[in-house]
Design a protein around this motif. Structure first.
Motif, PDB file in Angstrom:
ATOM      1  N   SER A  61       0.860  -1.188   0.000  1.00  0.00           N
ATOM      2  CA  SER A  61       0.000   0.000   0.000  1.00  0.00           C
ATOM      3  C   SER A  61       0.898   1.240   0.000  1.00  0.00           C
ATOM      4  O   SER A  61       2.104   1.149   0.194  1.00  0.00           O
ATOM      5  N   LEU A  62       0.261   2.400  -0.215  1.00  0.00           N
ATOM      6  CA  LEU A  62       1.034   3.630  -0.312  1.00  0.00           C
ATOM      7  C   LEU A  62       0.926   4.446   0.954  1.00  0.00           C
ATOM      8  O   LEU A  62      -0.033   4.299   1.725  1.00  0.00           O
ATOM      9  N   ASP A  97      -5.501   7.642  -1.240  1.00  0.00           N
ATOM     10  CA  ASP A  97      -5.863   7.967  -2.623  1.00  0.00           C
ATOM     11  C   ASP A  97      -6.446   9.374  -2.753  1.00  0.00           C
ATOM     12  O   ASP A  97      -6.178  10.077  -3.726  1.00  0.00           O
ATOM     13  N   LYS A 155       1.354  -3.913  -6.827  1.00  0.00           N
ATOM     14  CA  LYS A 155       0.234  -3.279  -6.149  1.00  0.00           C
ATOM     15  C   LYS A 155       0.271  -1.755  -6.368  1.00  0.00           C
ATOM     16  O   LYS A 155      -0.769  -1.129  -6.590  1.00  0.00           O
ATOM     17  N   ALA A 156       1.473  -1.211  -6.308  1.00  0.00           N
ATOM     18  CA  ALA A 156       1.601   0.239  -6.519  1.00  0.00           C
ATOM     19  C   ALA A 156       1.198   0.619  -7.946  1.00  0.00           C
ATOM     20  O   ALA A 156       0.554   1.647  -8.173  1.00  0.00           O
ATOM     21  N   GLU A 177      -0.962  -0.759  -9.733  1.00  0.00           N
ATOM     22  CA  GLU A 177      -2.421  -0.847  -9.859  1.00  0.00           C
ATOM     23  C   GLU A 177      -3.134   0.402  -9.346  1.00  0.00           C
ATOM     24  O   GLU A 177      -4.297   0.628  -9.649  1.00  0.00           O
ATOM     25  N   ASN A 178      -2.413   1.216  -8.578  1.00  0.00           N
ATOM     26  CA  ASN A 178      -3.040   2.436  -8.075  1.00  0.00           C
ATOM     27  C   ASN A 178      -3.212   3.447  -9.213  1.00  0.00           C
ATOM     28  O   ASN A 178      -2.254   3.761  -9.913  1.00  0.00           O
ATOM     29  N   TYR A 217      -3.393   6.526  -9.353  1.00  0.00           N
ATOM     30  CA  TYR A 217      -2.723   7.825  -9.245  1.00  0.00           C
ATOM     31  C   TYR A 217      -1.202   7.727  -9.359  1.00  0.00           C
ATOM     32  O   TYR A 217      -0.515   8.731  -9.389  1.00  0.00           O
ATOM     33  N   ARG A 237      -5.931   7.539 -15.050  1.00  0.00           N
ATOM     34  CA  ARG A 237      -7.075   7.715 -14.132  1.00  0.00           C
ATOM     35  C   ARG A 237      -8.377   7.303 -14.822  1.00  0.00           C
ATOM     36  O   ARG A 237      -9.241   6.688 -14.208  1.00  0.00           O
TER      37      ARG A 237
END
Length: 580
Positions: free
Chosen positions: A427-428, A432, A459-460, A462-463, A465, A574
């Motif tokens: 996760s970041l 978000d 995973k990053a 896939e975000n 942003y 986005r």
DNA sequence: GCCGTTTTCGGCCCGACTGTTTTCAGTCG
């Protein structure tokens, strides 16, 4: 270590042993060539075996293929095991020491019963080595100096360090402006290799000036030791244990000499083959007719290659990795160049761990001639890097808005960015909702460097942003190896999501192989300086060089986009992941 | 050990510097 490198290392060692044993020099050269081909190969050797293409690689013949197959099957090569039994392996480490070669080691082995590295060092210090025929005092001194040098400079320079030293030396040599016609840095530095062994300087000048030029060269302030000094060739060691070589040639020889001293060796061997096939001879002094020795050209690199019926490959790709064939067909691709670069995507200010103010960093980026820069300070969990929390980012945005007003009239844009930490679970470090407010987001790993981090990066990516994965492999130069990673998976997901991968100038991460993979898959790379001070921004051209080593095409380098294109790139992801 | 537009045998890139040598060997790039 990849299988390619493992096998390459064994071939290199076998070559060392064969050389020590006094085997056929051409067989030894072949082993070294195979080692080189394997380590430069951009495809996994196991893939080549599967597809059968291993049989079609020039320079790797039947016998080598068998050894490779044996290694893949059994994890060892019987020929190597056999050879290892014939010589103390540890002794052969000394082959890397300047002024010590196979003949010296062999002699010590036979006449003095030397069986290990330590034996040899003792024999040098006790004077026993001096009792051998042909070993006078000077030779002993050179060997001792070689050992000292070897111990000090086992590590190669980073590209940036080499460039700095080379540039300083160039400036010094230019005091002789009136004696020198042309001067340039050659060797692996000109090829922009991520690490550089020693620095090569090439000068063209009328012959009567050469003595003075070499005199000046060895008188440089930082010189600790003069290794050799002649009329065409000199070599010094600096206080910092780095070696610098100078070669002088006559003006009409410039191109041939620059071609020769730029290398790589593998590239040059192939090029000379081609010359020979055309009834020509190529040396550092020019292109000659093989039968009459008549000089027919060589004043520029372009002339040399043209006489061989080739395009001139950019120095960065002269590795005999496919460039020669394309140059012969006139089909070399147009690589990205520094002139194409419109901005930098990853810089830090003293809001986190940089030493330049926001104003200084932005002004420096503007003076680079860019159209935009992304300010990307660290997020909170990078505590050593004074990472910013949401509130601090918001304060910084106000500053950026204020500065943007000044720069708008100059057609320069400041993008609000961050280098957000990818946490251990992937996760970041920022929610978000906050990431959505940035213009551009770089996500990087800064912890747990020894584990496989593929899942975190996937995973990053896939975000929606995250636009750029910072220093994706965790590698730093040649020194820190980086964590295990499934780069193929990462590249595929980056392609499918419209995420770019970073080529980080300061860490030399991605590797040329990775860049080539990105180009093949249509994945964008972004060349960044990761500048932590205003002076760092100027290394962008070295980053471009690293990218060119991976055959980077302008259309897949994010920095070639204008501000509009960058904004589209961000928006596109986005939209694709349906958050706008 | 590799390779083939004069070759499946017989070549293989080529030159500089140093040291101990009086014509060359060793090392390097």
């Amino acid at each position: 270590m990849s299988k390619n490198k493992e096998i390459a290392r064994i071939f290199e060692k076998m070559a060392d042993i064969l050389e020590f044993l006094g085997d056929n020099p051409y067989r030894i050269a072949t082993y070294r060539r195979v080692a080189n081909i394997l380590s430069e190969l951009n495809v996994d050797v196991e893939e080549l075996v599967k597809s059968g293409k291993i049989y079609n690689i020039p320079g790797i013949g039947q016998s080598s293929v068998e050894k490779i197959l044996e290694y893949l099957k059994k994890g060892k090569i019987s020929k190597y095991e056999e050879l290892k039994a014939k010589v103390p392996e540890d002794l052969l480490e000394l082959m890397d020491v300047p002024n010590i070669g196979p003949k010296t080691l062999r002699l010590a082995y036979e006449k003095l019963g030397i069986r290990s590295k330590d034996d040899f060092l003792r024999a040098v210090r006790s004077g026993m080595l001096a009792t051998l025929p042909g070993f006078g005092e000077k030779k002993l001194q050179n060997i001792m100096r070689g050992i000292e040098l070897w111990e000090k400079s086992k590590e190669r320079m980073t590209l940036i360090e080499a460039f700095e030293i080379g540039q300083e030396y160039l400036d010094y040599m230019k005091h002789l402006e009136n004696l020198i016609e042309k001067i340039e840095l050659a060797g692996s530095l000109r090829r922009r290799k991520e690490t550089v062994g020693d620095i090569d300087i090439l000068v063209s000048a009328p012959r009567q000036n050469w003595v003075k030029i070499h005199e000046h060269f060895v008188s440089f302030n930082g010189v600790k030791d003069v290794l050799l000094k002649g009329e065409t060739k000199s070599s010094v060691v600096l206080e910092n244990a780095r070696q610098v070589d100078l070669r002088t040639v006559e003006p009409h020889q410039w191109g041939a000499a620059l071609q020769y001293f730029t290398g790589s060796k593998e590239h040059n061997i192939r090029v000379r083959d081609i010359a020979k096939a055309k009834g020509l001879k190529l040396s550092e002094y020019g292109v000659f007719k093989a039968d009459t020795d008549q000089w027919i050209g060589g004043s520029s690199e372009e002339e040399v290659y043209a006489l061989l019926g080739m395009q001139t490959p950019p120095p960065e790709i002269r590795e005999n990795a496919g460039e020669i064939e394309l140059a012969l067909e006139g089909k070399l691709p147009k690589l990205v160049s520094f002139q194409d670069i419109k901005g930098d995507f990853h810089i830090h200010t003293n809001w986190s761990d940089g030493i330049g103010t926001l104003e200084e960093m932005i002004e420096t980026a503007y003076r680079m001639g860019y159209e935009y820069v992304v300010v990307g300070d660290h997020s909170l969990s990078s505590r050593v890097a004074k990472g910013l929390d949401v509130e601090r980012y918001r304060q910084q945005w106000k500053e950026i808005d204020r500065l943007q007003k000044e720069y708008s009239s100059k057609g320069f844009y400041i993008l609000k960015g961050c280098e957000v930490d990818i946490l251990p679970d992937g996760s970041l470090d920022l929610p978000d909702s906050v990431l959505a407010e940035f213009d551009f987001v770089v996500a990087s790993i800064h912890t747990r460097f020894s584990q496989d981090n593929t899942y975190r990066i996937l995973k990053a990516i896939e975000n929606p942003y995250v636009n750029l994965i910072g220093h994706p492999t965790g590698k730093s130069y040649g020194s820190r190896q980086g964590y295990p990673l499934d780069m193929e998976k990462i590249i595929k997901l980056a392609r499918d999501t419209g995420t770019a991968l970073e080529l980080n100038t300061f860490r030399a991460d991605l590797s040329p192989e990775h860049v080539r993979m990105c180009m093949a898959e249509g994945v964008y790379i972004a060349i960044v300086t990761d500048a932590h001070a205003p002076a760092h921004l100027k290394y962008m051209h070295l980053g471009v060089g690293l990218a060119r080593r991976g055959w980077a095409l302008p259309e897949l380098v994010l920095n070639t986009k204008d501000i509009k294109g960058v904004k589209e790139f961000v928006l596109k992801k986005r939209k694709l992941l349906a958050v706008v």
